[in-house]
Design a protein around this motif. Structure first.
Motif: not given
Ligand code: F6R
Ligand code: MG
Ligand code: MG
Length: 386
Positions: A281-297
């Motif tokens: 979720r973008a919160t502080r100062f509309d961020g900070p820029p965020r990254l998620i990672g999802l692992g699949f097979n």
């Protein structure tokens, strides 16, 4: 039969500002993808979000840029945007730049990362999705994953990786791409991708056999729309293991929260913070820029998983460092280099202010009753003293 993995994303409106996708919009998109799966257009799908970006992860046998798959994604975004409008969510329909669909979603607003692959016996992949930044944000981590032995020891000690990878780099201003081979052309590669606002890694192949290892969604919305309509929050798909970066090598590349452009009003440099899905979720100062990672097979097109890759105390220190960097950058307020250079800003009143103040600018010579500007004078005085 080949499998295509298509990740198509768009900001169709979000809750309480440019903050987080609402679950009802995800449910609306999910319904459209479920129908497409029932009709056999898709083999499988998974829907998620990072910040205000709705992410459709889809698998099928129809190849890249398939009109049916793209239309499915477009319809999912349209339905989700309708729900966003009904709920009064903010910026509903923001990234849907056209009223009508025409063959594929490229150029219409959504971001697209697609790869058609021959599935290996086991096909582990990671999908990295970022909010409040742009595709060049992946240049540094992808370089580390696929070309830097200090990040990826496999480049040195695994014979099946030892010949390195080639990088297709797009010049987003000219619409031209060049392919550079690492390690042979490492310095040329770095010379380009060190300017991530212009040169963006789009695809990575293994040198030995041209196996497609990674793709990045490259849609610079500002250039597409002719005016800035939002940072084109990027996505990359990375194939893993067995002659490719191990999952842990791919993740290691994100332990350093490097500075990326975007953040508040798409106009500030800030650290890319790896977070769990829960914290996407973008919160502080509309961020900070965020990254998620999802692992699949991926197995016969089925998506097995996901695993929420940054939902892990091993990344706590990276997040802490990102917070410290966020504090440090914020203390610059409206000054560069926290604020982006004028040409890269999403919002700017600078030309208007320059125009307004133009009549009030006086010539140096008028102000100081001399023919020469004091600036020029000072310079020549300085020169003569050398
Ligand atoms: C950046 C972003 C936000 C908005 C900011 C102002 O990409 O989405 O930081 O720029 O919240 O938004 P408006 O102008 O819509 O009030
Ligand atoms: Mg947005
Ligand atoms: Mg976004």
């Amino acid at each position: 039969m080949k499998t295509t993995i298509s990740v198509i994303k768009a900001d169709i409106g979000s809750l309480a500002g440019h903050h987080v996708v609402h679950p009802d919009t995800m449910a609306a998109a999910s319904k459209v993808l479920a129908e497409a799966k029932a009709q056999g257009v898709l083999i499988d799908y998974y829907i998620t979000h990072v910040g205000d970006d709705l992410q459709l992860i889809m698998t099928h046998n129809r190849g890249e840029l398939d009109p049916k798959v793209h239309e499915t994604a477009w319809n999912a975004f349209k339905k989700a945007a309708e729900v966003a409008r009904d709920l009064g969510l903010y910026a509903a329909g923001q990234d849907l730049l056209s009223d009508s669909f025409s063959g594929n979603v490229r150029g219409l607003g959504p971001g697209v990362a697609e790869m058609e692959i021959e599935e290996r016996v086991s096909e582990p992949i990671a999908i990295f999705m970022a909010d409040k930044t742009e595709p060049g944000a992946f240049n540094l981590p992808l370089y580390k994953m696929f070309a830097d032995p200090f990040n990826t020891p496999g480049l040195v000690i695994d014979p099946t990786m030892h010949n390195g990878f080639k990088f297709e780099v797009l010049d987003v201003y000219e619409g031209e791409a060049v392919t550079l081979t690492a390690p042979q052309e490492l310095y040329d590669l770095l010379a380009l991708i060190g300017t991530p606002a212009r040169y963006v890694i789009r695809r990575i192949y293994r040198n030995d056999d041209n196996l497609l290892a990674s793709v990045v969604a490259i849609e610079r919305l500002n250039l597409i729309a002719g005016k800035y309509v939002g940072k084109d929050d990027p996505v990359t798909i990375v194939r893993l293991q067995h002659g490719l970066p191990a999952l842990g090598e791919a993740l290691e590349a994100f332990t350093f929260p490097h500075l990326v452009p975007g953040w508040m009003r798409g106009s500030h440099y800030g650290p890319l913070m790896p977070v769990s899905q829960r914290d996407a979720r973008a919160t502080r100062f509309d961020g900070p820029p965020r990254l998620i990672g999802l692992g699949f097979n991926v197995k016969n097109g089925k998506l097995v998983g996901p695993s929420d890759l940054f939902d892990d105390p091993a990344f706590d220190e990276s997040r802490r460092l990102a917070s410290v960097i966020a504090d440090y950058m914020r203390r610059h307020g409206p000054f560069m280099p926290h604020r982006l250079e004028p040409t890269e800003m999403e919002y700017t009143t600078l030309p208007l202010i320059q125009e307004k103040l133009k009549p009030r600018f006086k010539k140096e010579s008028d102000m100081y009753k001399t023919k020469e500007s004091v600036y020029t004078k000072g310079k020549s005085a300085g020169e003569s003293q050398d």
